[in-house]
Design a protein around this motif. Structure first.
Motif, PDB file in Angstrom:
ATOM      1  N   SER A 110       0.893  -9.655   5.370  1.00  0.00           N
ATOM      2  CA  SER A 110       2.221  -9.519   4.754  1.00  0.00           C
ATOM      3  C   SER A 110       2.242  -8.324   3.804  1.00  0.00           C
ATOM      4  CB  SER A 110       2.599 -10.802   4.004  1.00  0.00           C
ATOM      5  OG  SER A 110       2.835 -11.857   4.906  1.00  0.00           O
ATOM      6  N   THR A 111       1.536  -7.277   4.202  1.00  0.00           N
ATOM      7  CA  THR A 111       1.451  -6.065   3.388  1.00  0.00           C
ATOM      8  C   THR A 111       2.381  -4.997   3.941  1.00  0.00           C
ATOM      9  OG1 THR A 111      -0.854  -6.503   2.791  1.00  0.00           O
ATOM     10  CG2 THR A 111      -0.077  -4.234   2.555  1.00  0.00           C
ATOM     11  N   LEU A 112       3.173  -4.425   3.074  1.00  0.00           N
ATOM     12  CA  LEU A 112       4.025  -3.291   3.426  1.00  0.00           C
ATOM     13  C   LEU A 112       3.256  -2.009   3.139  1.00  0.00           C
ATOM     14  CD1 LEU A 112       6.771  -1.975   4.155  1.00  0.00           C
ATOM     15  CD2 LEU A 112       7.399  -2.225   1.733  1.00  0.00           C
ATOM     16  N   PHE A 113       3.239  -1.115   4.102  1.00  0.00           N
ATOM     17  CA  PHE A 113       2.526   0.156   3.980  1.00  0.00           C
ATOM     18  C   PHE A 113       3.556   1.286   4.007  1.00  0.00           C
ATOM     19  CE2 PHE A 113      -0.564   3.188   6.405  1.00  0.00           C
ATOM     20  CZ  PHE A 113      -0.742   3.942   5.257  1.00  0.00           C
ATOM     21  N   ILE A 114       3.535   2.126   2.985  1.00  0.00           N
ATOM     22  CA  ILE A 114       4.470   3.249   2.914  1.00  0.00           C
ATOM     23  C   ILE A 114       3.695   4.558   2.851  1.00  0.00           C
ATOM     24  CG2 ILE A 114       6.158   4.425   1.439  1.00  0.00           C
ATOM     25  CD1 ILE A 114       7.337   1.758   0.765  1.00  0.00           C
ATOM     26  N   LEU A 115       4.070   5.481   3.716  1.00  0.00           N
ATOM     27  CA  LEU A 115       3.557   6.851   3.702  1.00  0.00           C
ATOM     28  C   LEU A 115       4.705   7.759   3.291  1.00  0.00           C
ATOM     29  CD1 LEU A 115       1.552   9.192   4.508  1.00  0.00           C
ATOM     30  CD2 LEU A 115       2.560   9.031   6.805  1.00  0.00           C
ATOM     31  N   CYS A 116       4.498   8.590   2.281  1.00  0.00           N
ATOM     32  CA  CYS A 116       5.597   9.452   1.838  1.00  0.00           C
ATOM     33  C   CYS A 116       5.070  10.713   1.165  1.00  0.00           C
ATOM     34  CB  CYS A 116       6.531   8.703   0.885  1.00  0.00           C
ATOM     35  SG  CYS A 116       5.807   8.288  -0.718  1.00  0.00           S
ATOM     36  N   GLY A 117       5.953  11.686   1.050  1.00  0.00           N
ATOM     37  CA  GLY A 117       5.692  12.861   0.243  1.00  0.00           C
ATOM     38  C   GLY A 117       6.500  12.775  -1.035  1.00  0.00           C
ATOM     39  N   ASP A 118       5.998  13.371  -2.103  1.00  0.00           N
ATOM     40  CA  ASP A 118       6.784  13.399  -3.335  1.00  0.00           C
ATOM     41  C   ASP A 118       7.822  14.519  -3.288  1.00  0.00           C
ATOM     42  OD1 ASP A 118       4.756  15.285  -3.363  1.00  0.00           O
ATOM     43  OD2 ASP A 118       4.322  15.092  -5.499  1.00  0.00           O
ATOM     44  N   HIS A 119       7.568  15.527  -2.472  1.00  0.00           N
ATOM     45  CA  HIS A 119       8.491  16.643  -2.252  1.00  0.00           C
ATOM     46  C   HIS A 119       7.981  17.394  -1.037  1.00  0.00           C
ATOM     47  CE1 HIS A 119       5.247  18.993  -4.010  1.00  0.00           C
ATOM     48  NE2 HIS A 119       5.285  18.201  -5.083  1.00  0.00           N
TER      49      HIS A 119
ATOM     50  N   VAL B  77       0.879  -1.171   0.000  1.00  0.00           N
ATOM     51  CA  VAL B  77       0.000   0.000   0.000  1.00  0.00           C
ATOM     52  C   VAL B  77       0.915   1.217   0.000  1.00  0.00           C
ATOM     53  CG1 VAL B  77      -1.733   1.330   1.246  1.00  0.00           C
ATOM     54  CG2 VAL B  77      -1.870  -1.170   1.209  1.00  0.00           C
ATOM     55  N   PHE B  78       0.824   2.005  -1.057  1.00  0.00           N
ATOM     56  CA  PHE B  78       1.744   3.129  -1.267  1.00  0.00           C
ATOM     57  C   PHE B  78       0.934   4.418  -1.218  1.00  0.00           C
ATOM     58  CE2 PHE B  78       4.660   5.776  -3.875  1.00  0.00           C
ATOM     59  CZ  PHE B  78       5.841   5.527  -3.192  1.00  0.00           C
ATOM     60  N   MET B  79       1.065   5.146  -0.118  1.00  0.00           N
ATOM     61  CA  MET B  79       0.267   6.354   0.116  1.00  0.00           C
ATOM     62  C   MET B  79       1.154   7.589  -0.012  1.00  0.00           C
ATOM     63  SD  MET B  79      -1.960   7.305   3.514  1.00  0.00           S
ATOM     64  CE  MET B  79      -2.615   8.950   3.808  1.00  0.00           C
ATOM     65  N   VAL B  80       0.922   8.362  -1.069  1.00  0.00           N
ATOM     66  CA  VAL B  80       1.646   9.609  -1.292  1.00  0.00           C
ATOM     67  C   VAL B  80       0.754  10.767  -0.852  1.00  0.00           C
ATOM     68  CG1 VAL B  80       2.816  11.090  -2.962  1.00  0.00           C
ATOM     69  CG2 VAL B  80       2.826   8.604  -3.275  1.00  0.00           C
ATOM     70  N   VAL B  81       1.269  11.595   0.028  1.00  0.00           N
ATOM     71  CA  VAL B  81       0.601  12.846   0.379  1.00  0.00           C
ATOM     72  C   VAL B  81       1.422  13.956  -0.257  1.00  0.00           C
ATOM     73  CG1 VAL B  81      -0.176  14.371   2.226  1.00  0.00           C
ATOM     74  CG2 VAL B  81      -0.275  11.885   2.532  1.00  0.00           C
TER      75      VAL B  81
ATOM     76  N   MET C 115      -5.052   2.251  -8.466  1.00  0.00           N
ATOM     77  CA  MET C 115      -4.551   3.591  -8.167  1.00  0.00           C
ATOM     78  C   MET C 115      -5.705   4.574  -8.017  1.00  0.00           C
ATOM     79  SD  MET C 115      -3.601   6.884  -8.803  1.00  0.00           S
ATOM     80  CE  MET C 115      -4.313   7.075 -10.431  1.00  0.00           C
ATOM     81  N   TYR C 116      -5.590   5.442  -6.993  1.00  0.00           N
ATOM     82  CA  TYR C 116      -6.579   6.485  -6.769  1.00  0.00           C
ATOM     83  C   TYR C 116      -5.861   7.778  -6.389  1.00  0.00           C
ATOM     84  CZ  TYR C 116      -9.506   2.369  -6.659  1.00  0.00           C
ATOM     85  OH  TYR C 116     -10.111   1.184  -6.999  1.00  0.00           O
ATOM     86  N   GLY C 117      -6.222   8.865  -7.066  1.00  0.00           N
ATOM     87  CA  GLY C 117      -5.617  10.149  -6.735  1.00  0.00           C
ATOM     88  C   GLY C 117      -5.056  10.857  -7.953  1.00  0.00           C
TER      89      GLY C 117
ATOM     90  N   MET D 138      -2.164   5.382  -3.612  1.00  0.00           N
ATOM     91  CA  MET D 138      -3.048   6.513  -3.329  1.00  0.00           C
ATOM     92  C   MET D 138      -2.199   7.780  -3.342  1.00  0.00           C
ATOM     93  SD  MET D 138      -5.123   4.879  -0.117  1.00  0.00           S
ATOM     94  CE  MET D 138      -3.590   4.608   0.759  1.00  0.00           C
ATOM     95  N   HIS D 139      -2.695   8.804  -4.006  1.00  0.00           N
ATOM     96  CA  HIS D 139      -1.947  10.066  -4.075  1.00  0.00           C
ATOM     97  C   HIS D 139      -2.889  11.206  -3.716  1.00  0.00           C
ATOM     98  CE1 HIS D 139       1.534  12.391  -6.095  1.00  0.00           C
ATOM     99  NE2 HIS D 139       0.823  13.244  -5.364  1.00  0.00           N
TER     100      HIS D 139
END
Length: 433
Positions: free
Chosen positions: A251-260, A58-62, A153-155, A206-207
């Motif tokens: 067994s899900t990896l969850f990442i929270l990140c900013g693009d900048h 799960v890749f969450m970009v804020v 993908m959503y966002g 998610m973005h």
């Protein structure tokens, strides 16, 4: 006499002008080798890939999630901070190289490469399709190539421009309605509960755009900023609790990140510390096996450098190890060593060595007459006549150390990994490739 001098100066100017343009172009749009196709383990001489601790992502970009928005005392990410304190989340500051706008940052995050300033132009071309990554090696392509690989993908619809045929399900939103703080995010969040119940995807992206829009309109100290951070933190909590409770997500990896990040005016695109310092958090209950947690929140840092600082390009090889696929061919990033304790020593070596050989393939493509084959290590690599010769020397020293013992897999693993990391750093430093 004056006419001759004027004519001479005109000729000189006409000669210097194209030379100046060529010089500018070579620096602003540098040559980068491109290796086509999807990477395979055999490309880096790995017969058996280390077992991956995760099988879903799960890749969450804020968008514009500056590091202090998550890690400081003024942050609204209270649940995320508790995860960091207990060891269920491992935090970093991810350095985003300029230009700090969405399209080149997504390219860096997904390919592990370093985009050029040409992407600034493409970022604002709504109908542009020339910048697609559909035929490039990315962690999305690798996840899709895995058995049963399906992505949703959503966002931000930038992802749909870059990956037009990648997603099984998608709902994109435009990033240019900057006065919209709410609906642009609600359109993402409404899909989350159903997708967390679905078992037919191995990567969900998610973005979220609302926080970036608040920054552009009213700045990072806006009264809208804290509630938006709290809203994003609630999404983190919702997802994490499902990881703990649902068998198909364990067994899900969850990442929270900013693009900048963003500067004090709420804008981005340049190279100030605020713009280049994005939050990056790896989240999973499994991380409690290797981490006792770190204090969070943190004291304010004027340079926004919280915890270990990594490059955004380091995400691609790190995901490759954590999710079990080959490092993308054009990656220039380095596996983040904080996660090596998840493996036995022999597998640690395979991960790092595979990453080193993958980068070496790019170096060989860059330098036609590369001195890497059969080169001998000098006693002092700092005395090498060029950066590529220095890198060849360090590579020879590292591989020579590996071959000191039978099969190169016994002895002091810490020293071996440290020497390979030294090779990585030499290769990744500016001006080395």
């Amino acid at each position: 006499m004056k006419q001759k001098l004027s004519a001479f100066l005109l000729v000189v100017a006409n000669i210097l002008l194209p030379l100046a343009i060529l010089t500018f172009g070579s620096g602003f749009f540098p040559y980068k080798p491109f290796l086509p196709g999807l990477a395979e383990y055999r490309d880096v001489e790995i017969e058996r890939a280390p077992e991956a601790p995760f099988d879903r992502l799960v890749f969450m970009v804020v968008d514009a999630l500056r590091s202090d928005f998550v890690y400081s005392h003024a942050s609204g990410f209270e649940f995320t901070q508790r995860l960091i304190s207990t060891g269920a989340a491992i935090p970093f500051t991810a350095h985003a190289t300029s230009p700090t706008i969405t399209m080149p940052r997504i390219k860096a995050l997904t390919t592990g490469s370093i985009p050029s300033f040409l992407d600034v132009i493409l970022n604002f071309a709504e109908s542009d399709t020339t910048a697609t990554l559909a035929h490039q090696d990315t962690w999305l392509a690798q996840m899709q190539a895995k058995k049963g690989g399906r992505l949703v993908m959503y966002g931000d619809d930038t992802w749909l421009k870059l990956f037009p045929t990648t997603f099984t399900r998608a709902d994109g939103t435009s990033s240019f309605f900057v006065s919209d703080f709410s609906e642009v995010d609600n359109n993402v969040t409404r899909h989350v509960p159903d997708e967390l119940e679905n078992n037919d995807w191995n990567a969900m992206i998610m973005h979220y755009l609302g926080l970036d829009h608040i920054g552009h309109k009213t700045g990072p100290r806006s009264p809208h900023m804290f509630p938006k951070q709290r809203e994003m933190d609630n999404i983190v909590q919702q997802i994490y609790e499902k990881l703990e409770s649902d068998t198909h997500l364990q067994s899900t990896l969850f990442i929270l990140c900013g693009d900048h990040g963003m500067n004090d005016a709420g804008n981005h695109g340049g190279s100030s510390s605020g713009e280049t310092s994005a939050a990056l958090v790896f989240i999973s209950p499994k991380f409690k096996q290797i981490s006792n947690g770190v204090p969070c929140p943190c004291k304010t840092d004027e340079e926004f450098q919280f915890y270990n600082v990594v490059e955004q390009s380091d995400l691609a090889p790190t995901l490759a190890g954590l999710l079990g696929f080959p490092v993308p061919r054009n990656n220039l990033g380095v596996f983040i060593s904080d996660f090596l304790p998840l493996w036995e020593d022999k597998d640690k070596l395979q991960l790092v060595l595979g990453n080193a050989r993958q980068i070496l393939n790019i170096v060989k493509a860059t330098f036609a007459n590369s001195p890497f084959e059969g080169s001998a290590a000098a006693e002092n690599c700092d005395l090498a006549t060029s950066s590529v010769n220095e890198l060849a020397c360090r590579w020879a020293r590292a591989t020579g150390h590996l071959n000191e013992r039978v099969g190169g897999v016994s002895g002091n693993y810490g020293q071996k990994i440290a020497r390979l990391t030294e090779v990585f750093q030499s290769n990744s430093a500016p001006g080395k490739t």
